[in-house]
Design a protein around this motif. Structure first.
Motif, short mmCIF file in Angstrom:
data_model
loop_
_atom_site.label_atom_id
_atom_site.label_comp_id
_atom_site.label_asym_id
_atom_site.label_seq_id
_atom_site.Cartn_x
_atom_site.Cartn_y
_atom_site.Cartn_z
N ARG A 36 48.69 49.37 48.63
CA ARG A 36 49.66 48.85 49.59
C ARG A 36 49.93 47.37 49.37
NH1 ARG A 36 48.08 50.78 55.56
NH2 ARG A 36 50.13 49.87 55.96
N VAL A 37 49.01 46.72 48.66
CA VAL A 37 49.16 45.29 48.38
C VAL A 37 49.61 45.06 46.93
CG1 VAL A 37 47.97 43.06 48.34
CG2 VAL A 37 47.33 44.79 50.05
N LEU A 38 49.05 45.84 46.03
CA LEU A 38 49.34 45.68 44.61
C LEU A 38 50.53 46.56 44.19
CD1 LEU A 38 45.66 45.96 43.35
CD2 LEU A 38 47.02 43.86 43.45
N ASP A 39 51.23 46.15 43.19
CA ASP A 39 52.38 46.90 42.69
C ASP A 39 51.93 47.87 41.61
OD1 ASP A 39 54.97 47.74 42.29
OD2 ASP A 39 55.45 46.12 40.89
N VAL A 40 51.04 48.81 41.98
CA VAL A 40 50.53 49.81 41.04
C VAL A 40 50.41 51.16 41.77
CG1 VAL A 40 49.25 48.18 39.62
CG2 VAL A 40 48.13 49.24 41.59
N SER A 41 50.41 52.22 41.01
CA SER A 41 50.23 53.55 41.60
C SER A 41 48.74 53.83 41.77
CB SER A 41 50.84 54.62 40.69
OG SER A 41 50.10 54.71 39.48
N GLN A 42 48.43 54.84 42.57
CA GLN A 42 47.03 55.19 42.79
C GLN A 42 46.41 55.70 41.49
OE1 GLN A 42 45.37 56.93 46.52
NE2 GLN A 42 45.13 58.75 45.26
N ASP A 43 47.17 56.46 40.70
CA ASP A 43 46.64 56.96 39.43
C ASP A 43 46.29 55.82 38.49
OD1 ASP A 43 46.80 59.59 40.19
OD2 ASP A 43 48.74 59.96 39.23
N GLU A 44 47.16 54.81 38.45
CA GLU A 44 46.89 53.65 37.60
C GLU A 44 45.65 52.91 38.07
OE1 GLU A 44 49.04 49.47 36.16
OE2 GLU A 44 50.19 51.01 37.22
N LEU A 45 45.49 52.79 39.39
CA LEU A 45 44.34 52.11 39.95
C LEU A 45 43.05 52.89 39.66
CD1 LEU A 45 43.83 49.49 41.48
CD2 LEU A 45 44.00 50.77 43.62
N PHE A 46 43.12 54.21 39.76
CA PHE A 46 41.97 55.05 39.41
C PHE A 46 41.54 54.80 37.97
CE2 PHE A 46 41.13 58.82 42.39
CZ PHE A 46 41.49 58.09 43.51
N ARG A 47 42.52 54.75 37.06
CA ARG A 47 42.20 54.52 35.65
C ARG A 47 41.59 53.15 35.44
NH1 ARG A 47 47.19 57.33 35.00
NH2 ARG A 47 48.33 55.36 34.83
N ASP A 48 42.09 52.17 36.19
CA ASP A 48 41.56 50.81 36.08
C ASP A 48 40.11 50.75 36.55
OD1 ASP A 48 41.64 48.14 35.50
OD2 ASP A 48 43.31 47.65 36.84
N PHE A 49 39.81 51.39 37.68
CA PHE A 49 38.44 51.44 38.18
C PHE A 49 37.53 52.18 37.20
CE2 PHE A 49 39.89 50.37 42.55
CZ PHE A 49 38.89 49.46 42.89
N LYS A 50 38.05 53.27 36.63
CA LYS A 50 37.24 54.04 35.69
C LYS A 50 36.83 53.19 34.50
CE LYS A 50 37.10 58.22 32.88
NZ LYS A 50 37.68 59.54 32.59
N SER A 51 37.73 52.34 34.03
CA SER A 51 37.43 51.46 32.92
C SER A 51 36.31 50.48 33.27
CB SER A 51 38.70 50.69 32.51
OG SER A 51 38.42 49.79 31.46
N VAL A 52 36.36 49.94 34.48
CA VAL A 52 35.32 49.01 34.93
C VAL A 52 33.99 49.73 35.05
CG1 VAL A 52 34.55 47.50 36.81
CG2 VAL A 52 36.96 47.52 36.14
N TYR A 53 34.00 50.92 35.67
CA TYR A 53 32.76 51.68 35.84
C TYR A 53 32.17 52.10 34.50
CZ TYR A 53 34.11 52.07 40.78
OH TYR A 53 34.45 51.79 42.08
N ALA A 54 33.03 52.45 33.54
CA ALA A 54 32.55 52.83 32.21
C ALA A 54 31.89 51.64 31.53
CB ALA A 54 33.70 53.36 31.37
N HIS A 55 32.47 50.46 31.71
CA HIS A 55 31.92 49.25 31.10
C HIS A 55 30.51 48.96 31.62
CE1 HIS A 55 31.74 45.23 29.39
NE2 HIS A 55 31.44 44.74 30.59
N HIS A 56 30.29 49.20 32.90
CA HIS A 56 28.98 48.92 33.51
C HIS A 56 28.09 50.16 33.59
CE1 HIS A 56 29.95 44.77 34.55
NE2 HIS A 56 31.13 45.20 35.00
N ASP A 57 28.62 51.30 33.17
CA ASP A 57 27.87 52.56 33.14
C ASP A 57 27.35 52.97 34.51
OD1 ASP A 57 26.79 54.82 31.97
OD2 ASP A 57 24.91 53.85 31.45
N THR A 58 28.17 52.79 35.54
CA THR A 58 27.79 53.22 36.89
C THR A 58 29.00 53.19 37.81
OG1 THR A 58 26.40 52.73 38.82
CG2 THR A 58 27.11 50.85 37.50
#
Length: 275
Positions: A36-58
């Motif tokens: 609601r604040v960022l100009d991104v879709s929920q799917d794009e945000l999910f992929r972004d979070f997944k990348s961060v979680y993969a980097h930290h392995d959790t």
């Protein structure tokens, strides 16, 4: 003759409470608030979070928002506001969904009442494990906790948040940690737990957990008697919460299958309710 004292080594996630049931809807609420604040879709945000979680392995990385690629060009004040919004949404939903399984409070009370010892052994980061046990009021029944040491916050983290986060104290007296590489199914967490009570007169050691391969197999190799928390082992890949987690997890399909395999090991006991 005094009754013998037993030690129960208790897994936390999906043994004391339903982790997907609270984490998945809380995560969705956080993403909805951020979109609601960022100009991104929920799917794009999910992929972004997944990348961060993969980097930290959790999936339990507490500082993920400020590492999203979509916020990399924002200034500190804007990022702090996003963290406030995201964390607020996550916490609000979590309060409604983070509940102990039926029988957990009664079971832990019974353990304490009869002079036995309950020690939590978890792959969750120590801070989050302590926080959830505290919020649920379960820490009063726990003598010790062995948990993953977690990840230190980034150097540029808002120090005010870190200070507030450290204020909550639990009633758990004995606390030990292990490194990520030593997480269950490694035996190390159980070896540490056994060391916590090495001077006690113990009748038997027991381990209870939802994953046969991750929680119980390594315990059995140390001579610990095993109890399968079958009620926490159910995994429906088609459920909304499972779909959310599968979209953001860093686990491979093989890791998911191994963790939730219900035929790989024969425990000493199976229970449908913690009590």
């Amino acid at each position: 003759m005094e009754a013998q004292k037993h030690v129960i080594l208790v897994d936390i996630d999906n043994t004391l409470y339903d982790w997907p049931k609270f984490f998945a809807p809380s995560f969705r609420a956080m993403c909805y608030a951020l979109t609601r604040v960022l100009d991104v879709s929920q799917d794009e945000l999910f992929r972004d979070f997944k990348s961060v979680y993969a980097h930290h392995d959790t999936l339990e990385y507490a500082f993920s928002i400020q590492e999203l690629s979509v916020v990399k060009d924002m200034d500190r004040a804007e990022i702090d506001e996003l963290i406030r919004i995201g964390r607020g949404a996550f916490s609000k939903v979590k309060k409604h969904h983070l509940q102990p399984y039926p029988g957990v409070i009664e079971g832990l009370e019974h353990i304490c009442k009869h002079g036995h010892i309950a020690i939590c052994v978890t792959n969750s980061p120590l801070y989050l494990a302590q926080k959830r046990l505290y919020e649920l009021g379960l820490d009063q029944f726990i003598s010790g906790i062995v948990a993953w040491e977690g990840i230190d916050p980034p150097e540029d983290i808002n120090t005010d948040f870190v200070t507030r986060a450290k204020r909550k104290k639990t009633r758990i007296e004995k606390i030990e940690t292990f490194k990520k590489s030593q997480s269950k199914p490694n035996r190390k967490p159980y070896e540490i737990a056994l060391g916590m009570v090495k001077d006690e007169e113990i009748g038997a050691f027991w381990a209870i957990g939802d994953s046969l391969n991750k929680d119980l197999l390594p315990a059995s190799k140390l001579g610990i008697r095993t109890i399968w928390a079958k009620y926490g082992a159910e995994f429906d890949p088609e459920s909304k919460d499972s779909q959310t987690l599968l979209k953001i997890t860093n686990w491979s399909d093989a890791e998911v299958a191994h963790t939730f395999d219900v035929n790989s090991f024969e425990p000493d006991y199976r229970v449908e309710n913690f009590s």
